[in-house]
Every structure is written in structure tokens, then in C-alpha cells.
Design a protein around this motif. Structure first.
Motif, PDB file in Angstrom:
ATOM      1  N   UNK A 182      10.140 -37.357 -30.657  1.00 42.05           N
ATOM      2  CA  UNK A 182      10.205 -35.902 -30.825  1.00 42.05           C
ATOM      3  C   UNK A 182      10.047 -35.161 -29.505  1.00 42.05           C
ATOM      4  N   UNK A 183       9.773 -35.903 -28.445  1.00 37.39           N
ATOM      5  CA  UNK A 183       9.691 -35.291 -27.117  1.00 37.39           C
ATOM      6  C   UNK A 183      11.019 -34.684 -26.681  1.00 37.39           C
ATOM      7  N   UNK A 184      12.103 -35.015 -27.379  1.00 38.09           N
ATOM      8  CA  UNK A 184      13.387 -34.409 -27.004  1.00 38.09           C
ATOM      9  C   UNK A 184      13.350 -32.893 -27.140  1.00 38.09           C
ATOM     10  N   UNK A 185      12.439 -32.379 -27.972  1.00 35.77           N
ATOM     11  CA  UNK A 185      12.295 -30.921 -28.087  1.00 35.77           C
ATOM     12  C   UNK A 185      11.863 -30.308 -26.754  1.00 35.77           C
ATOM     13  N   UNK A 186      10.969 -30.999 -26.037  1.00 32.02           N
ATOM     14  CA  UNK A 186      10.518 -30.509 -24.737  1.00 32.02           C
ATOM     15  C   UNK A 186      11.667 -30.533 -23.723  1.00 32.02           C
ATOM     16  N   UNK A 187      12.474 -31.569 -23.803  1.00 30.09           N
ATOM     17  CA  UNK A 187      13.619 -31.689 -22.894  1.00 30.09           C
ATOM     18  C   UNK A 187      14.592 -30.536 -23.113  1.00 30.09           C
ATOM     19  N   UNK A 188      14.906 -30.262 -24.376  1.00 35.84           N
ATOM     20  CA  UNK A 188      15.867 -29.199 -24.699  1.00 35.84           C
ATOM     21  C   UNK A 188      15.325 -27.816 -24.313  1.00 35.84           C
ATOM     22  N   UNK A 189      14.042 -27.602 -24.540  1.00 39.76           N
ATOM     23  CA  UNK A 189      13.434 -26.311 -24.177  1.00 39.76           C
ATOM     24  C   UNK A 189      13.470 -26.105 -22.672  1.00 39.76           C
ATOM     25  N   UNK A 190      13.110 -27.123 -21.924  1.00 43.10           N
ATOM     26  CA  UNK A 190      13.081 -27.015 -20.463  1.00 43.10           C
ATOM     27  C   UNK A 190      14.475 -26.714 -19.909  1.00 43.10           C
ATOM     28  N   UNK A 191      15.478 -27.393 -20.430  1.00 45.94           N
ATOM     29  CA  UNK A 191      16.841 -27.175 -19.946  1.00 45.94           C
ATOM     30  C   UNK A 191      17.348 -25.790 -20.332  1.00 45.94           C
ATOM     31  N   UNK A 192      17.172 -25.422 -21.596  1.00 47.94           N
ATOM     32  CA  UNK A 192      17.737 -24.159 -22.089  1.00 47.94           C
ATOM     33  C   UNK A 192      17.085 -22.940 -21.441  1.00 47.94           C
ATOM     34  N   UNK A 193      15.766 -22.948 -21.308  1.00 42.87           N
ATOM     35  CA  UNK A 193      15.084 -21.797 -20.705  1.00 42.87           C
ATOM     36  C   UNK A 193      15.065 -21.870 -19.185  1.00 42.87           C
ATOM     37  N   UNK A 194      15.135 -23.072 -18.642  1.00 47.59           N
ATOM     38  CA  UNK A 194      15.041 -23.209 -17.189  1.00 47.59           C
ATOM     39  C   UNK A 194      16.324 -22.941 -16.445  1.00 47.59           C
ATOM     40  N   UNK A 196      11.038 -18.315 -11.410  1.00 47.89           N
ATOM     41  CA  UNK A 196      10.486 -17.635 -12.580  1.00 47.89           C
ATOM     42  C   UNK A 196      10.991 -18.269 -13.886  1.00 47.89           C
ATOM     43  N   UNK A 197      12.274 -18.623 -13.925  1.00 51.64           N
ATOM     44  CA  UNK A 197      12.810 -19.255 -15.139  1.00 51.64           C
ATOM     45  C   UNK A 197      12.194 -20.627 -15.349  1.00 51.64           C
ATOM     46  N   UNK A 198      11.897 -21.330 -14.252  1.00 53.01           N
ATOM     47  CA  UNK A 198      11.258 -22.641 -14.378  1.00 53.01           C
ATOM     48  C   UNK A 198       9.850 -22.498 -14.954  1.00 53.01           C
ATOM     49  N   UNK A 199       9.145 -21.460 -14.533  1.00 48.98           N
ATOM     50  CA  UNK A 199       7.799 -21.216 -15.062  1.00 48.98           C
ATOM     51  C   UNK A 199       7.852 -20.832 -16.543  1.00 48.98           C
ATOM     52  N   UNK A 200       8.841 -20.016 -16.895  1.00 47.51           N
ATOM     53  CA  UNK A 200       9.013 -19.636 -18.300  1.00 47.51           C
ATOM     54  C   UNK A 200       9.305 -20.877 -19.138  1.00 47.51           C
ATOM     55  N   UNK A 201      10.154 -21.770 -18.606  1.00 48.64           N
ATOM     56  CA  UNK A 201      10.473 -23.011 -19.313  1.00 48.64           C
ATOM     57  C   UNK A 201       9.223 -23.861 -19.504  1.00 48.64           C
ATOM     58  N   UNK A 202       8.388 -23.941 -18.468  1.00 48.65           N
ATOM     59  CA  UNK A 202       7.156 -24.728 -18.555  1.00 48.65           C
ATOM     60  C   UNK A 202       6.217 -24.143 -19.607  1.00 48.65           C
ATOM     61  N   UNK A 203       6.114 -22.833 -19.645  1.00 47.59           N
ATOM     62  CA  UNK A 203       5.275 -22.175 -20.654  1.00 47.59           C
ATOM     63  C   UNK A 203       5.819 -22.459 -22.053  1.00 47.59           C
TER      64      UNK A 203
END
Length: 334
Positions: free
Chosen positions: A231-243, A252-259
């Protein structure tokens, strides 16, 4: 059938597969993703059948061919087909079930896309897939005739895992799980594809995975289990989409993705517990909730780094965004 017709239909298929990893109009990368999916032929055929069914229905009702060619409306049917193919062997009965599922996914995608765009100003991502697959998984409980052949002969067995560090195995399987191929070899191939296509996407995929895993491991105290949770793929998709996809790549987008990834850790855990009660996987629900919520929130506050034009890669989007910003003093679509 004319050459242009064949070319259009082929572009629908390949663009739909490339959309699974946010690659717009990248037919050659869509072909690679399709080939990787063939590592599980049963799953791959199920995804293709669902896509063909959705496309045939869309053509039958006169849906705009240009919209279809983008793959935007047809990648959710692929995911639904893959989810069915991951548990059912293709038979005449399951074939009919996959066709129905593909058409349903297309209908829900079109309806939700219009509602979300008109009232929220955002896309639907893979939310139609989550809705349709969750409902179908609930329905499958009573469809005993579908469970007729074991899937063991279709699954990949490899000794590759024993030679790799646990974090790399976990990363690879999480990447592969995005297309229902939770195998080390498929994940490594997809990671190479990301690295070749966009270094930003590859870096953010790895960063999102580690941020989510380390936070989860800190909460649970079990690092091995945290690394190997698909289920860690959710973290991968979030990081890519928001980052780098829906926000112009920047610090700033990288920080938003991390949050976003950090917030998703508790959401993933909660969804897993709740959904498991009904025998349903978490799918991409945490990814959809976090990403769609962030995008809507950023539109409300008029976040300045929301691109209007998306290019084939995040790097190209970034170049276009920065060029227009320096040229016009603010982002412009011309």
C-alpha cells in the motif's frame, strides 16, 4: 479499416496506459507499461479487455474521439480490469463481467469528471476506479461461479528478492502494485522507465516511498513490515502528483508533497483496517483523498504555482511555466 482509424485506436490504448503514470500523450511509454503488465498475462488481458469494452461503448454512443485519444477517460477502466484480473482467471463468464466493469468505469469517469471540473475545478484522478472496484469486490462475494480456476499458474515466482535489500524490494513491489503487478522485477522495470522518462518523477517516487515508510515504521515499530507493505504505492503517487505533476516543480511543491505523504500515513492505516472488514483492498483511496483535497485547497487560496498547461514530462511543464512567468510576470497560457 483505414490507417487513421487504426492509428487512433492504437493511440487510445497506449495513451491510456501512459496516463497510469501521469505521462500525457506518451505512446511509447504506454507501450512499455503495457509490455510490463504482460508479466502477468491474465491480469494484462483483463485490463485490455476492460479498456476495449470502454472504448467500444464510448464509440457506440458517439463520444468525442479527440477526448478518447488522450487516454484521460479510459485509464480508469484499465485499472478496474487489472483489479479483476488479479483475482479471477479469464473465462467466458469473467470475460462478460470484465466487459461490464470496463463500461461502468468509463461511465462513472465521465460523469465524475464533469462534476469535479465544473464545481471543483479539479480532475478525478483514479477515484472512479476506487469506487467501481470497491463496489465490484463487494458484489463478488456472492458471485461464486466466478471463482472456478486458481490463479497460481499466472503468478510470478522469483528468487530475486533474496539478493536485494528489503527497502529496494519494498519500493519495487509498491511501484509494481500501481498496475497490480506487485513483483520485484515489474517494479524495477517501472522505476527504470520513470528514471528514463523523468528524473524528477523517479526521485519523488523514491522520496515519497521513504517518507511514508519511515513515518509508518516510527508509529508501528516494525520497519520490515513497513517497507514491504504494498500500500506504500499511495505515498509514491502522492509525492509524484503533488511534487511535479499538478504543481510546478519547485522546493515549495516538494515540501507540499512531503506534507501530503505524511498526512497519508494515518489515512492509509485507517483505510486498511476499515476496508479489510469488508475484504476490500485500500486501492488508491488515500492517494485520491489527499491529492484531490490538496488541489482543491490550493485553488481556493489561489496558489501561484498551479500550471494550466501540462506538458509530456514534469521537466517540460516546469520549463514552460518558468518561461511564461519570466516573460509575462505571471503564468500565462499563451
Amino acid at each position: 479499416m483505414s490507417y487513421n482509424s487504426i492509428k487512433h485506436q492504437l493511440s487510445v490504448v497506449l495513451n491510456s496506459y501512459s496516463e497510469l503514470f501521469f505521462m500525457q500523450g506518451a505512446t511509447k511509454y504506454g507501450l512499455i507499461i503495457l509490455l510490463i503488465s504482460l508479466l502477468n498475462i491474465n491480469c494484462a488481458l483483463s485490463g485490455l479487455i476492460a479498456l476495449v469494452a470502454a472504448y467500444a461503448f464510448a464509440s457506440f454512443i458517439g463520444f468525442n474521439k479527440e477526448f478518447l485519444a488522450s487516454g484521460f477517460y479510459t485509464y480508469n477502466p484499465i485499472l478496474v480490469g487489472l483489479s479483476i484480473g488479479s483475482i479471477f482467471t479469464i473465462t467466458p463468464l469473467t470475460l462478460f463481467f470484465i466487459v461490464i466493469a470496463g463500461i461502468l468505469a468509463f461511465v462513472i469517469t465521465v460523469v465524475l469528471a464533469q462534476i469535479f471540473y465544473q464545481y471543483l475545478g479539479i480532475g478525478v484522478l483514479s477515484l472512479p476506479f476506487v469506487i467501481v472496484s470497491s463496489l465490484l469486490y463487494l458484489a463478488m462475494v456472492s458471485y461464486s461461479n466466478l471463482y472456478v480456476v486458481e490463479l497460481s499458474s499466472y503468478l510470478i515466482s522469483t528468487d530475486l528478492d533474496r539478493y536485494l535489500p528489503v527497502w529496494l524490494v519494498g519500493l519495487a513491489k509498491s511501484l509494481g502494485a500501481i498496475v497490480f503487478m506487485p513483483y520485484t522485477i515489474s517494479g524495477l522495470l517501472l522505476l527504470l522507465l520513470l528514471a528514463f522518462t523523468s528524473q524528477l518523477m523517479a526521485i519523488l517516487a523514491v522520496a515519497g516511498y521513504f517518507i511514508g515508510v519511515l513515518i509508518t515504521a516510527s508509529f508501528t515499530g516494525n520497519y520490515i513490515q513497513a517497507f514491504l507493505d504494498v500500500n506504500n504505492f499511495n505515498y509514491i503517487l502522492i509525492a509524484i502528483s503533488l511534487g511535479c505533476i499538478f504543481l510546478a516543480p519547485s522546493v515549495r511543491s516538494y515540501l507540499i508533497a512531503a506534507i501530503g505523504v505524511a498526512l497519508a500515513t494515518s489515512l492509509v492505516a485507517g483505510v486498511k483496517v476499515f476496508w479489510s472488514y469488508y475484504g476490500i483492498p485500500a486501492f488508491t483511496l488515500p492517494f485520491n483523498i489527499i491529492t484531490l483535497s490538496f488541489l482543491y485547497l490550493l485553488r481556493i487560496v489561489k496558489y501561484p504555482d498551479l500550471p494550466i498547461i501540462y506538458k509530456a514530462t514534469p521537466e517540460a511543464t516546469q520549463d514552460h511555466f518558468i518561461t511564461n512567468k519570466f516573460r509575462f510576470g505571471q503564468y500565462d497560457t499563451t
